[in-house]
Design a protein around this motif. Structure first.
Motif, short mmCIF file in Angstrom:
data_model
loop_
_atom_site.label_atom_id
_atom_site.label_comp_id
_atom_site.label_asym_id
_atom_site.label_seq_id
_atom_site.Cartn_x
_atom_site.Cartn_y
_atom_site.Cartn_z
N LEU A 1 6.74 7.61 -22.83
CA LEU A 1 6.11 7.98 -21.95
C LEU A 1 7.97 9.14 -21.46
O LEU A 1 8.78 8.63 -21.59
N ASN A 2 7.70 10.28 -20.37
CA ASN A 2 8.28 11.03 -20.13
C ASN A 2 8.85 10.65 -18.66
O ASN A 2 7.74 10.38 -18.37
N MET A 3 9.83 10.30 -18.42
CA MET A 3 10.33 9.71 -17.12
C MET A 3 11.06 10.93 -16.58
O MET A 3 12.18 11.64 -17.24
N GLY A 4 10.74 11.22 -15.15
CA GLY A 4 11.96 11.61 -14.38
C GLY A 4 12.66 11.21 -13.41
O GLY A 4 12.22 10.18 -12.30
N TRP A 5 13.38 11.66 -12.91
CA TRP A 5 13.85 11.43 -11.79
C TRP A 5 14.01 12.10 -10.37
O TRP A 5 13.49 13.60 -10.95
N TYR A 6 13.52 11.72 -8.97
CA TYR A 6 12.67 12.76 -7.92
C TYR A 6 14.42 12.41 -7.08
O TYR A 6 15.08 11.17 -7.06
N ARG A 7 14.25 13.19 -5.64
CA ARG A 7 15.51 12.36 -4.81
C ARG A 7 14.14 13.39 -3.41
O ARG A 7 13.73 14.00 -3.40
N GLN A 8 14.42 12.05 -1.77
CA GLN A 8 14.62 12.92 -0.96
C GLN A 8 15.35 12.68 -0.13
O GLN A 8 16.25 11.79 0.15
N ALA A 9 15.73 14.36 0.57
CA ALA A 9 16.39 14.06 1.22
C ALA A 9 15.92 14.23 2.59
O ALA A 9 15.10 14.39 2.86
N PRO A 10 16.58 13.21 3.76
CA PRO A 10 16.05 13.45 5.61
C PRO A 10 14.98 14.90 5.36
O PRO A 10 16.34 15.43 6.04
N GLY A 11 13.96 14.26 6.40
CA GLY A 11 13.43 15.61 6.76
C GLY A 11 12.91 17.02 5.51
O GLY A 11 12.57 17.35 5.88
N LYS A 12 13.12 16.59 4.08
CA LYS A 12 12.62 17.38 3.38
C LYS A 12 11.65 16.70 2.23
O LYS A 12 11.55 15.21 2.23
N GLN A 13 10.73 17.56 1.66
CA GLN A 13 10.03 16.30 0.58
C GLN A 13 10.93 15.67 -0.31
O GLN A 13 11.83 16.17 -1.13
N ARG A 14 10.44 14.94 -0.96
CA ARG A 14 10.37 14.72 -2.65
C ARG A 14 10.85 16.09 -3.69
O ARG A 14 9.39 16.26 -3.69
N GLU A 15 11.74 16.05 -4.49
CA GLU A 15 11.05 17.35 -5.12
C GLU A 15 12.36 16.14 -6.64
O GLU A 15 13.15 15.92 -6.89
#
Length: 123
Positions: free
Chosen positions: A32-46
């Motif tokens: 599997l390809n694995m990713g890290w994502y983040r979501q700041a307050p009031g923003k979309q997950r990226e």
């Protein structure tokens, strides 16, 4: 189904470092390809970074040279080493199987998300 469990977040001063871990309970993790994502307050997950099944990596521009994604297939774990942290890195960080996400906002992942781990960078 993959149920990721993220850890390693915390409060750190600007310029500091953290190492995040994500354990994924899945039989074929190494395929599997694995990713890290983040979501700041009031923003979309990226999307932050991706590591392929072969170990190749890519990063969003804002973290290049500061973050390193890696994986340990024997432990079904993916890591994110974060150095030279900035206040704009503050977010909840999560991992997931990546199915072709892009850095301009289109996320393609499995539907299950873990709790994530909070990273707070104080300036």
């Amino acid at each position: 189904q993959v149920q990721p469990v993220e850890s390693g977040g915390g409060l750190v001063q600007a310029g500091g470092s953290l190492r995040l871990s994500c354990a994924a309970s899945v039989i074929n993790f190494r395929a599997l390809n694995m990713g890290w994502y983040r979501q700041a307050p009031g923003k979309q997950r990226e999307l932050v970074a991706v590591i392929s099944m072969s170990g190749s990596t890519n990063y969003r521009d804002s973290v290049k040279g500061r973050f390193t994604i890696s994986r340990d297939n024997a432990k079904n774990t993916v890591y994110l080493q974060m150095n030279s942290l900035k206040s704009e890195d503050t977010a909840v960080y999560s991992c997931n199987v990546d199915l072709g996400s892009t850095y301009n906002g289109r996320l393609r992942t499995l539907p299950n998300w873990g709790q994530g781990t909070q990273v707070t960078v104080s300036s």
